[in-house]
Write a protein that holds these residues in place. Sequence first.
Motif, PDB file in Angstrom:
ATOM      1  N   ASP A 101       0.672  -1.183   0.079  1.00 12.69           N
ATOM      2  CA  ASP A 101       0.113  -0.198  -0.027  1.00 12.69           C
ATOM      3  C   ASP A 101       0.863   1.265  -0.069  1.00 12.69           C
ATOM      4  OD1 ASP A 101      -2.662   0.919  -0.119  1.00 12.69           O
ATOM      5  OD2 ASP A 101      -2.194   1.450   2.016  1.00 12.69           O
ATOM      6  N   HIS A 102       1.987   1.217   0.792  1.00 12.46           N
ATOM      7  CA  HIS A 102       2.773   2.352   0.897  1.00 12.46           C
ATOM      8  C   HIS A 102       3.492   2.593  -0.476  1.00 12.46           C
ATOM      9  CE1 HIS A 102       5.593   4.755   3.262  1.00 12.46           C
ATOM     10  NE2 HIS A 102       6.268   4.670   2.181  1.00 12.46           N
ATOM     11  N   VAL A 103       3.817   1.426  -1.008  1.00  9.35           N
ATOM     12  CA  VAL A 103       4.592   1.535  -2.570  1.00  9.35           C
ATOM     13  C   VAL A 103       3.475   2.271  -3.509  1.00  9.35           C
ATOM     14  CG1 VAL A 103       5.544   0.519  -4.387  1.00  9.35           C
ATOM     15  CG2 VAL A 103       6.210  -0.332  -2.157  1.00  9.35           C
ATOM     16  N   ILE A 104       2.231   1.787  -3.300  1.00  6.52           N
ATOM     17  CA  ILE A 104       1.240   2.328  -4.565  1.00  6.52           C
ATOM     18  C   ILE A 104       1.205   3.674  -4.282  1.00  6.52           C
ATOM     19  CG2 ILE A 104      -1.212   2.397  -4.849  1.00  6.52           C
ATOM     20  CD1 ILE A 104      -1.296  -0.844  -4.194  1.00  6.52           C
ATOM     21  N   ALA A 106       3.286   5.887  -2.753  1.00  2.93           N
ATOM     22  CA  ALA A 106       4.327   6.713  -3.237  1.00  2.93           C
ATOM     23  C   ALA A 106       4.465   6.679  -4.677  1.00  2.93           C
ATOM     24  CB  ALA A 106       5.541   5.803  -2.745  1.00  2.93           C
ATOM     25  N   PHE A 107       3.932   5.732  -5.511  1.00  6.70           N
ATOM     26  CA  PHE A 107       3.896   5.818  -6.970  1.00  6.70           C
ATOM     27  C   PHE A 107       2.940   6.778  -7.257  1.00  6.70           C
ATOM     28  CE2 PHE A 107       5.426   3.926 -10.617  1.00  6.70           C
ATOM     29  CZ  PHE A 107       6.085   2.790 -10.441  1.00  6.70           C
ATOM     30  N   GLN A 108       1.706   6.740  -6.711  1.00 11.34           N
ATOM     31  CA  GLN A 108       0.637   7.815  -7.073  1.00 11.34           C
ATOM     32  C   GLN A 108       1.206   9.252  -6.940  1.00 11.34           C
ATOM     33  OE1 GLN A 108      -2.430   5.815  -5.396  1.00 11.34           O
ATOM     34  NE2 GLN A 108      -3.594   5.000  -7.215  1.00 11.34           N
ATOM     35  N   GLU A 110       4.106  10.286  -6.876  1.00 15.40           N
ATOM     36  CA  GLU A 110       5.204  10.595  -7.805  1.00 15.40           C
ATOM     37  C   GLU A 110       4.458  10.954  -9.091  1.00 15.40           C
ATOM     38  OE1 GLU A 110       8.276  10.910  -6.971  1.00 15.40           O
ATOM     39  OE2 GLU A 110       9.226  10.993  -8.776  1.00 15.40           O
ATOM     40  N   LEU A 111       3.546  10.205  -9.622  1.00 12.46           N
ATOM     41  CA  LEU A 111       2.786  10.335 -10.766  1.00 12.46           C
ATOM     42  C   LEU A 111       2.365  11.824 -10.642  1.00 12.46           C
ATOM     43  CD1 LEU A 111       1.330   6.848 -11.518  1.00 12.46           C
ATOM     44  CD2 LEU A 111       3.042   8.273 -13.158  1.00 12.46           C
TER      45      LEU A 111
ATOM     46  N   TYR B   4       9.069  -0.917   8.161  1.00 10.68           N
ATOM     47  CA  TYR B   4       9.435   0.304   7.398  1.00 10.68           C
ATOM     48  C   TYR B   4      10.890   0.809   8.026  1.00 10.68           C
ATOM     49  CZ  TYR B   4       4.619   0.511   6.198  1.00 10.68           C
ATOM     50  OH  TYR B   4       3.389   0.293   5.613  1.00 10.68           O
ATOM     51  N   PRO B   9       9.492   2.352   1.833  1.00  9.63           N
ATOM     52  CA  PRO B   9      10.023   2.332   0.350  1.00  9.63           C
ATOM     53  C   PRO B   9       9.581   3.747  -0.207  1.00  9.63           C
ATOM     54  CG  PRO B   9       8.373   0.589   0.748  1.00  9.63           C
ATOM     55  CD  PRO B   9       8.610   1.328   2.031  1.00  9.63           C
ATOM     56  N   GLU B  10      10.546   4.313  -0.964  1.00 12.04           N
ATOM     57  CA  GLU B  10      10.398   5.484  -2.064  1.00 12.04           C
ATOM     58  C   GLU B  10      10.436   5.323  -3.364  1.00 12.04           C
ATOM     59  OE1 GLU B  10      13.006   8.469  -0.466  1.00 12.04           O
ATOM     60  OE2 GLU B  10      12.260   7.916   1.666  1.00 12.04           O
ATOM     61  N   VAL B  11       9.571   6.217  -4.280  1.00 12.45           N
ATOM     62  CA  VAL B  11       9.790   5.741  -5.522  1.00 12.45           C
ATOM     63  C   VAL B  11       9.946   7.020  -6.277  1.00 12.45           C
ATOM     64  CG1 VAL B  11       8.237   5.049  -7.502  1.00 12.45           C
ATOM     65  CG2 VAL B  11       7.822   3.840  -5.377  1.00 12.45           C
ATOM     66  N   ILE B  13      10.157   8.528 -10.261  1.00 13.25           N
ATOM     67  CA  ILE B  13      10.252   8.220 -11.666  1.00 13.25           C
ATOM     68  C   ILE B  13      11.075   8.994 -12.528  1.00 13.25           C
ATOM     69  CG2 ILE B  13       8.468   8.087 -13.721  1.00 13.25           C
ATOM     70  CD1 ILE B  13       6.407   7.505 -11.527  1.00 13.25           C
ATOM     71  N   LEU B  25      13.360   2.646  -7.061  1.00 15.83           N
ATOM     72  CA  LEU B  25      12.732   2.050  -5.866  1.00 15.83           C
ATOM     73  C   LEU B  25      13.892   2.088  -4.817  1.00 15.83           C
ATOM     74  CD1 LEU B  25       9.836   0.905  -4.663  1.00 15.83           C
ATOM     75  CD2 LEU B  25      10.920  -1.220  -5.179  1.00 15.83           C
ATOM     76  N   LEU B 252       1.235  -0.322 -10.948  1.00 12.64           N
ATOM     77  CA  LEU B 252       0.416  -0.065  -9.848  1.00 12.64           C
ATOM     78  C   LEU B 252      -0.591  -1.383  -9.776  1.00 12.64           C
ATOM     79  CD1 LEU B 252      -0.808   3.698 -10.382  1.00 12.64           C
ATOM     80  CD2 LEU B 252       0.317   2.699  -8.383  1.00 12.64           C
ATOM     81  N   MET B 255       1.281  -4.027  -7.784  1.00 12.26           N
ATOM     82  CA  MET B 255       1.246  -3.876  -6.167  1.00 12.26           C
ATOM     83  C   MET B 255      -0.164  -4.371  -5.626  1.00 12.26           C
ATOM     84  SD  MET B 255       4.255  -3.448  -5.783  1.00 12.26           S
ATOM     85  CE  MET B 255       4.474  -3.613  -3.949  1.00 12.26           C
ATOM     86  N   GLN B 259      -1.060  -7.185  -2.951  1.00 12.36           N
ATOM     87  CA  GLN B 259      -1.930  -6.947  -1.812  1.00 12.36           C
ATOM     88  C   GLN B 259      -3.143  -8.032  -1.898  1.00 12.36           C
ATOM     89  OE1 GLN B 259      -3.015  -2.723  -2.118  1.00 12.36           O
ATOM     90  NE2 GLN B 259      -2.084  -2.678  -0.193  1.00 12.36           N
TER      91      GLN B 259
END
Lengths: 125, 282
Positions: A101-104, A106-108, A110-111, B4, B9-11, B13, B25, B252, B255, B259
């Motif tokens: 969930d955290h990665v999702i 972070a992705f969103q 960033e987008l 954590y 984690p950090e992303v 792009i 990542l 997306l 992930m 889940q």
Amino acid sequence: MSTSVSRMDEDQIEVDTGKVSVVPGTMIEPQCATFCLQDEDHTLGNALRWALMKNSEVDFASYSIPHPSEARTNVRIQTSDNTTAADAMYKGLDDLADLCDHVIQAFQAELAKGEFEYEEEENAF
Amino acid sequence: MDIYNSGGPEVSIRSLKKDSMKFVLTNTDLSVANALRRVMIAEVPTMAIDMVEIETNSTVLTDEFIAHRLGMIPLTSFDVDRIQYTRDCTCTLYCPNCSVELTLHVKVNVDYDDMNDPTIDKTRQVTALDLISSDESVKPVSDDKAHPILIVKMRPGQELKLKCIAKKGVAKEHAKWSPVYGISFEYDPYNRLRHSHYWIEEDEKLEWGVSANAAEETPVDPNEPFDYNAKPDKYYIEVETSGCMKPEEVALRAMTIMQDKLGGLQIKLDDEFKEDTQRWGY
């Protein structure tokens, strides 16, 4: 011959369709167990092993795929007396889902920020 | 939560194109990054032709050869959630809820006037653009209209008529369902952790150059002692899709699928322990 066939029918073990089961004989006490995950592989196994090891109450966690042509993964957990193997498993799954969930998120984020090289679509779908 | 380490984690792009995305990542374990990579490759569902009913085929290629080629054609799958897996559907073979029909009918007529003129190219190229889909959201990927995917070449007098059934599936079953053409996955470009062992003739530095990702990391000082406790925590990932869906969507969805797997396992675990409380000692 015919008797042996009928015997087989009677003794036929019910096919376990459950996705999670405890391997018989591996749960001597609640603090240790080997779980068998049906239809799972290294994708989940390795990440889950890591999530389990992050739990300070877990003394031992490992996974193995007993045979490459059988779609199942075994996860062995041994914990301290403060918890049980099943609870540790539950927490491991929970923690990993939270991490996803955290990665999702972070992705969103960033987008949405859009601070990257971007090439406009020529023809949208 | 201890899972954590310092914020989770950090992303980041780096570039986003129509069919490829580069991202970094950081601050997570190799197993998590690898799970993301594996799910993107093999478990994100897409649409692909799975059954072909051939009515007429007088081309030079055999029926199964053409059926195989059709299966490999990427189909736009951004709306794949709407379609059910055939195995979960109530129908017996296939229905509009779990499949999309595509038809193809090409017949090359013989033009007797041009027959003996060698300067005229009489070859008809049958391409993915000849496939007519029953569903606007599921059709062959055709970004490059000038160079569509070739199925078969035909000469005058030949005919090909068929019906394709596209189904939803995952690449774990067959690679044709993979939404990605390739993923590059790299960590530790300077090989500080010594996870890579390079095969060399004489000199490692000369024969194995560092990748572009090395610009983001500090070079290894040859005199520094080896840190055997070091772990990777920065992963350079590039996803290239087949064009069936957007690359950011692949990541997306991957992930989310992860889940769902974990949630499903939790439910099953609950069931398993509810069934026979005494057996487990609590």
